[in-house]
Write a protein that holds these residues in place. Structure first.
Motif, short mmCIF file in Angstrom:
data_model
loop_
_atom_site.label_atom_id
_atom_site.label_comp_id
_atom_site.label_asym_id
_atom_site.label_seq_id
_atom_site.Cartn_x
_atom_site.Cartn_y
_atom_site.Cartn_z
N ALA A 177 11.51 -7.49 27.76
CA ALA A 177 12.33 -6.43 28.34
C ALA A 177 13.75 -6.91 28.59
O ALA A 177 14.71 -6.17 28.41
N GLN A 178 13.87 -8.18 29.01
CA GLN A 178 15.19 -8.74 29.27
C GLN A 178 15.50 -9.77 28.19
O GLN A 178 14.86 -10.82 28.14
N GLY A 179 16.41 -9.45 27.31
CA GLY A 179 16.82 -10.44 26.31
C GLY A 179 16.65 -10.00 24.87
O GLY A 179 17.32 -10.54 23.98
N ALA A 180 15.75 -9.06 24.59
CA ALA A 180 15.59 -8.59 23.21
C ALA A 180 16.89 -7.94 22.75
O ALA A 180 17.43 -7.08 23.43
N GLY A 181 17.40 -8.38 21.62
CA GLY A 181 18.69 -7.89 21.13
C GLY A 181 19.82 -8.87 21.38
O GLY A 181 20.86 -8.80 20.73
N ASP A 182 19.59 -9.80 22.30
CA ASP A 182 20.58 -10.83 22.62
C ASP A 182 20.07 -12.22 22.26
O ASP A 182 20.83 -13.08 21.84
N ILE A 183 18.77 -12.42 22.42
CA ILE A 183 18.12 -13.69 22.10
C ILE A 183 17.24 -13.48 20.86
O ILE A 183 16.39 -12.59 20.86
N PRO A 184 17.42 -14.25 19.81
CA PRO A 184 16.59 -14.07 18.61
C PRO A 184 15.12 -14.27 18.92
O PRO A 184 14.73 -15.22 19.61
N ILE A 185 14.29 -13.35 18.41
CA ILE A 185 12.84 -13.42 18.59
C ILE A 185 12.19 -13.42 17.22
O ILE A 185 12.43 -12.53 16.41
N ASP A 186 11.37 -14.42 16.96
CA ASP A 186 10.62 -14.54 15.71
C ASP A 186 9.17 -14.75 16.08
O ASP A 186 8.80 -15.83 16.56
N VAL A 187 8.34 -13.73 15.90
CA VAL A 187 6.95 -13.82 16.38
C VAL A 187 6.16 -14.91 15.66
O VAL A 187 5.19 -15.42 16.21
N GLU A 188 6.58 -15.25 14.44
CA GLU A 188 5.88 -16.30 13.69
C GLU A 188 6.28 -17.68 14.20
O GLU A 188 5.44 -18.50 14.55
N LYS A 189 7.58 -17.95 14.23
CA LYS A 189 8.05 -19.27 14.66
C LYS A 189 7.72 -19.54 16.12
O LYS A 189 7.51 -20.68 16.52
N MET A 190 7.69 -18.48 16.94
CA MET A 190 7.45 -18.65 18.37
C MET A 190 5.98 -18.49 18.74
O MET A 190 5.63 -18.55 19.92
N ASN A 191 5.13 -18.24 17.74
CA ASN A 191 3.68 -18.10 17.98
C ASN A 191 3.35 -17.03 19.01
O ASN A 191 2.51 -17.21 19.89
N ILE A 192 4.05 -15.90 18.90
CA ILE A 192 3.83 -14.79 19.84
C ILE A 192 2.69 -13.91 19.31
O ILE A 192 2.74 -13.43 18.18
N ASP A 193 1.68 -13.71 20.12
CA ASP A 193 0.53 -12.88 19.72
C ASP A 193 0.75 -11.41 20.05
O ASP A 193 0.30 -10.53 19.33
N MET A 194 1.40 -11.14 21.19
CA MET A 194 1.73 -9.77 21.58
C MET A 194 3.16 -9.77 22.12
O MET A 194 3.52 -10.63 22.93
N LEU A 195 3.94 -8.80 21.67
CA LEU A 195 5.34 -8.70 22.07
C LEU A 195 5.60 -7.30 22.61
O LEU A 195 5.46 -6.31 21.89
N ALA A 196 5.98 -7.22 23.87
CA ALA A 196 6.38 -5.94 24.47
C ALA A 196 7.90 -5.91 24.55
O ALA A 196 8.52 -6.84 25.08
N PHE A 197 8.50 -4.85 24.01
CA PHE A 197 9.97 -4.79 23.98
C PHE A 197 10.46 -3.39 24.33
O PHE A 197 9.80 -2.40 24.04
#
Length: 382
Positions: A177-197
């Motif tokens: 919620a805070q940071g999406a659009g300003d901080i790069p998010i890569d669900v593969e490189k960051m091993n994110i299983d669920m992402l709420a945005f």
């Protein structure tokens, strides 16, 4: 003149192409996607799919159909939490989370459904890798963490947390919620299983838009069941994505606007947006750290998603925000920011904090005026 510095709550103004896209959908036709075979419904479905694809590319999600649209991030987080926990689950979160995470988890703990552990931050409100390593272990079912504190702006060690979760087989839920659009998010490189945005903050979309990515292989139960337009002859919720999580009519104008917001970021360059906000934040730090009556609770701009949280020694935060609004036309956020454990950790639970969150459409003149206004309040010369 109004100076809007509450972009951490909702970004404003929106890019012109976002507004235009929403108006075009409403004018040209806004039928229900996936419900009918007529031309307008098919066009609407194509528009929703286009945004799904734009969002998937933005977060490096391989399958766009694993993105389910939601009315807000709170809904997405509740869907994720209630969807994956079972009786006896052990869940870990942090003291820097928003109530969108803390309230459902505390409710589940109070009902005896889950075992809950909370990682405390350091004195700067940051969750350290060391504390994450100390807490996470085999046997934990879910780890929920924010990308960036909505109180201080502190950026959290997401990639490191994801790596630890993957090693232990822990489902990793990221609240972006805070940071999406300003901080790069890569669900593969960051091993994110669920992402709420959210759609309405850093992604420049309208309110009423958000999404939840769920990695393939994660078993999730729907929070809401109902019409999906698929398998309508059955009395049970379909298990295919995104239908399993998308019951009821979607906010098509909002979703189209969200797609245009993400496209605006791609066209402008996330790095350019970040550098502009960072410069404005640097100005705020430079102007306010000199004031003896002001205490700053945010980390420096290079560790920050775009927030300066402060207090004026003998004043309640709501009084400071009131004066900024009424006397100077400056919009800020005061209080506890729906993150009570953060304020307990920071020692600000008595008077709260004033949160300034500049956006891409703010300029240096507005920041200079804001600094002068806060200085006059702190010096009691307003």
């Amino acid at each position: 003149m109004m100076i809007y510095l509450d972009n951490a709550a909702t970004s404003w103004p929106k890019p012109p192409q976002v507004i235009q896209a929403i108006m075009d959908v409403l004018k040209r036709g806004c039928a229900n996607p996936g419900r009918s075979a007529h031309t307008m419904a098919r066009q609407t479905e194509d528009a929703v799919l286009n945004t799904r694809e734009v969002v998937a590319r933005f977060f490096n999600i391989g399958d766009p159909m694993r993105v389910a649209f939601m009315p807000n991030t709170t809904y997405a987080l509740n869907t994720a939490i209630y969807g994956v926990v079972t009786k006896g689950s052990t869940v870990v979160t942090t003291a820097m989370e928003h109530n969108s995470v803390l309230r459902p988890l505390k409710t589940l703990e109070n009902e005896g459904i889950i075992n809950l552990e909370i990682i405390e931050p350091d004195k700067y409100g940051k969750i350290t890798v060391q504390n994450i390593k100390k807490t996470l272990r085999k046997g934990i079912d879910l780890f929920c963490m924010t990308l960036s504190s909505n109180v201080t702006g502190a950026i959290m060690p997401v990639a490191e947390a994801g790596k630890i979760c993957r090693a232990y087989g822990i489902v990793f839920l990221l609240d972006a919620a805070q940071g999406a659009g300003d901080i790069p998010i890569d669900v593969e490189k960051m091993n994110i299983d669920m992402l709420a945005f959210p759609g309405h903050k850093g992604l420049f979309g309208p309110q009423g838009t958000a999404g939840l990515f769920v990695r393939e292989g994660i078993n999730i139960k729907p929070l809401v069941q109902g019409g999906t337009g698929s398998f309508s002859d059955r009395l049970v919720q379909p298990e295919i994505f995104p239908d399993i999580l998308e019951s009821g009519t979607l906010n098509v104008p909002g979703i189209v606007g969200l797609g245009k917001g993400v496209s605006f970021i791609n066209d402008t360059g996330m790095e350019n947006i970040h550098l502009h906000k960072k410069r404005l934040l640097e100005m705020l730090f430079e102007g306010l750290t000199k004031e003896s009556n002001i205490t700053i609770y945010s980390p420096p701009p290079d560790q920050n998603s775009g927030i300066l949280a402060f207090s004026v020694n003998d004043m309640d935060s709501s009084e400071v925000s009131y004066l900024l609004d009424r006397k100077f036309g400056i919009c800020t956020r005061s209080g506890y920011h729906c993150a009570p454990l953060s304020h307990l950790a920071l020692g600000t639970a008595d008077k709260g904090l004033v949160r300034i969150s500049p956006g891409y459409f703010n300029d240096e003149t507005e920041i200079e005026l804001t600094i002068k206004a806060i200085q006059s309040i702190a010096r009691k010369i307003h």
